[in-house]
Design a protein around this motif. Structure first.
Motif, mmCIF file in Angstrom:
data_model
loop_
_atom_site.group_PDB
_atom_site.id
_atom_site.type_symbol
_atom_site.label_atom_id
_atom_site.label_comp_id
_atom_site.label_asym_id
_atom_site.label_seq_id
_atom_site.Cartn_x
_atom_site.Cartn_y
_atom_site.Cartn_z
ATOM 1 N N LEU A 111 4.893 10.358 4.216
ATOM 2 C CA LEU A 111 4.010 9.293 4.614
ATOM 3 C C LEU A 111 3.425 8.369 3.411
ATOM 4 C CD1 LEU A 111 2.020 7.853 6.756
ATOM 5 C CD2 LEU A 111 0.218 9.490 6.115
ATOM 6 N N ASN A 112 3.201 9.103 2.265
ATOM 7 C CA ASN A 112 2.880 7.957 0.974
ATOM 8 C C ASN A 112 3.950 7.204 0.818
ATOM 9 O OD1 ASN A 112 0.416 9.684 0.478
ATOM 10 N ND2 ASN A 112 1.778 11.319 -0.460
ATOM 11 N N GLU A 158 6.340 6.042 2.753
ATOM 12 C CA GLU A 158 6.273 5.131 3.923
ATOM 13 C C GLU A 158 5.215 3.906 3.726
ATOM 14 O OE1 GLU A 158 5.832 7.139 7.437
ATOM 15 O OE2 GLU A 158 7.845 8.386 7.208
ATOM 16 N N LEU A 159 3.853 4.337 3.271
ATOM 17 C CA LEU A 159 3.013 3.340 2.920
ATOM 18 C C LEU A 159 3.275 2.424 2.024
ATOM 19 C CD1 LEU A 159 -0.084 5.488 3.498
ATOM 20 C CD2 LEU A 159 0.379 3.779 4.771
ATOM 21 N N SER A 198 6.032 0.058 2.557
ATOM 22 C CA SER A 198 5.648 -1.014 3.685
ATOM 23 C C SER A 198 4.630 -2.153 3.213
ATOM 24 C CB SER A 198 5.039 -0.069 4.872
ATOM 25 O OG SER A 198 3.811 0.265 4.434
ATOM 26 N N ASN A 199 4.247 -1.881 2.031
ATOM 27 C CA ASN A 199 3.215 -2.823 1.464
ATOM 28 C C ASN A 199 4.010 -3.854 0.751
ATOM 29 O OD1 ASN A 199 1.476 -3.867 -1.022
ATOM 30 N ND2 ASN A 199 0.292 -3.077 0.583
ATOM 31 N N PHE A 212 -3.861 -0.745 1.328
ATOM 32 C CA PHE A 212 -3.130 -0.082 2.288
ATOM 33 C C PHE A 212 -4.197 0.070 3.640
ATOM 34 C CE2 PHE A 212 -1.760 1.813 -1.634
ATOM 35 C CZ PHE A 212 -0.665 1.731 -1.726
ATOM 36 N N ASP A 213 -3.572 0.251 4.726
ATOM 37 C CA ASP A 213 -4.053 0.188 6.045
ATOM 38 C C ASP A 213 -5.103 1.231 5.909
ATOM 39 O OD1 ASP A 213 -5.018 0.061 8.518
ATOM 40 O OD2 ASP A 213 -3.120 -0.016 9.523
ATOM 41 N N SER A 214 -6.356 1.134 5.958
ATOM 42 C CA SER A 214 -7.283 2.179 6.016
ATOM 43 C C SER A 214 -7.360 2.973 7.349
ATOM 44 C CB SER A 214 -8.728 1.592 5.961
ATOM 45 O OG SER A 214 -9.125 0.654 6.855
ATOM 46 N N ILE A 257 -4.938 4.515 8.641
ATOM 47 C CA ILE A 257 -3.991 5.678 8.388
ATOM 48 C C ILE A 257 -4.501 6.474 7.308
ATOM 49 C CG2 ILE A 257 -1.508 6.027 7.544
ATOM 50 C CD1 ILE A 257 -0.701 3.437 8.241
ATOM 51 N N PHE A 280 -4.652 9.064 4.086
ATOM 52 C CA PHE A 280 -3.759 9.017 3.094
ATOM 53 C C PHE A 280 -4.686 9.530 1.939
ATOM 54 C CE2 PHE A 280 -5.158 4.682 2.893
ATOM 55 C CZ PHE A 280 -5.590 4.696 1.681
ATOM 56 N N LEU A 285 -0.720 8.714 -3.356
ATOM 57 C CA LEU A 285 -0.248 7.612 -3.336
ATOM 58 C C LEU A 285 0.057 7.300 -4.975
ATOM 59 C CD1 LEU A 285 -1.990 5.458 -0.636
ATOM 60 C CD2 LEU A 285 0.190 6.048 -0.556
#
Length: 290
Positions: A56-57, A59-60, A63-64, A245-247, A249, A251, A256
């Motif tokens: 997930l890290n 992916e985040l 994606s930024n 980052f989208d809060s 989601i 993480f 990160l």
């Protein structure tokens, strides 16, 4: 022989211990970057296995647009800057090492003065501003296009090439450009690889001048993004108050940070083995027959 073998074993153990001091923190960061959200607090400084594997890290991070844009900017600065560095440094080294001309000693003296007494940041900043390179990646690519210290290193490589090889090329009708491209450059691959690695690492790790010359976050190299996120612990994109980052989601901030550091380190680790093959001895063996 026993004493010799014992000394070798001691040296190997010492080198292995030094290697662990570098490798363990790196592997710990890698494990932390793959740790599942909510479990980063379970990781200690010596843990080498993620606490619940998750991508997930990354992916985040990928994606930024600030991260991906920083990677692309750093790749462009490193590739273009290193190519320009090697081209200009090698041409200057050929002229100074293998040719005699009026004023050569004065030029060498001038280069030594530049190497010892570098200009300050204020004249450099004013120059970049006056020629219109502010807020451009070109300002980072052109900076130190020729490093004088590296120039002298490459001159030594060129001077070590036997004069008989160049003389044979002149007899065959080769000019300066052909001798430079067909003889000196191929026979100096170890030196070029060394300088290429030095120049490339410098460009990839550049952040200080990027913070001075570039104000748009979309033009930041990866190291500036890394500094904002890891060193300053800034979780905003610095464009208004928008979150990096989208809060929504879940993480871990530490995971990160570890993932961002790994992304910044991996390209150099991948590149190094390809450059290492050029560190070969005996490139000139058999080139001259007495």
């Amino acid at each position: 022989m026993r004493r010799l073998e014992g000394s070798k074993i001691a040296i190997y153990l010492l080198l292995f211990a030094f290697t662990l001091t570098v490798l363990v923190p790196l592997l710990n960061l890698l494990a932390l970057s793959f740790t599942a959200p909510g479990k980063a607090y379970l990781m200690s400084g010596l843990d080498l296995i993620p606490k619940g594997f998750s991508t997930l890290n990354y992916e985040l991070l990928f994606s930024n647009p600030l991260i991906t844009g920083g990677i692309l900017n750093s790749v462009w600065i490193t590739v273009a800057g290193t190519a320009l560095n090697l081209a200009l440094t090698s041409m200057a080294a050929y002229v100074l090492a293998r040719n005699e001309f009026i004023g050569k000693k004065a030029v060498l003296f001038f280069l030594i003065v530049i190497m010892v007494f570098e200009p300050g940041m204020i004249p450099e900043y004013l120059l970049v501003k006056d020629i219109g390179l502010m807020n451009t990646l070109t300002s980072l690519i052109l900076y130190k296009a020729v490093n004088v210290y590296y120039l002298f290193i490459l001159m030594r490589f060129f001077q070590d090439i036997p004069e008989e090889i160049l003389e044979a090329a002149r007899i065959d009708g080769a000019g300066h450009f052909r001798m430079y491209t067909r003889i000196l450059m191929p026979l100096s691959k170890p030196g070029l690889a060394t300088l290429g690695l030095f120049y490339g690492v410098y460009h990839w790790n550049e952040y200080f001048r990027a913070t001075l010359y570039i104000s748009e976050p979309s033009k930041w190299p990866l190291q500036v993004v890394l500094r904002q996120f890891v060193v300053r612990k800034d979780n905003t994109s610095l464009i208004g108050s928008q979150n990096l980052f989208d809060s929504s989601i879940p993480f871990d901030f530490a995971s990160l940070q570890a993932g961002t550091i790994i992304i910044a380190i991996v390209p150099l680790l991948v590149l190094y083995p390809f450059i290492l093959k050029y560190y070969a001895k005996g490139a000139l063996e058999g080139g001259v027959k007495d």
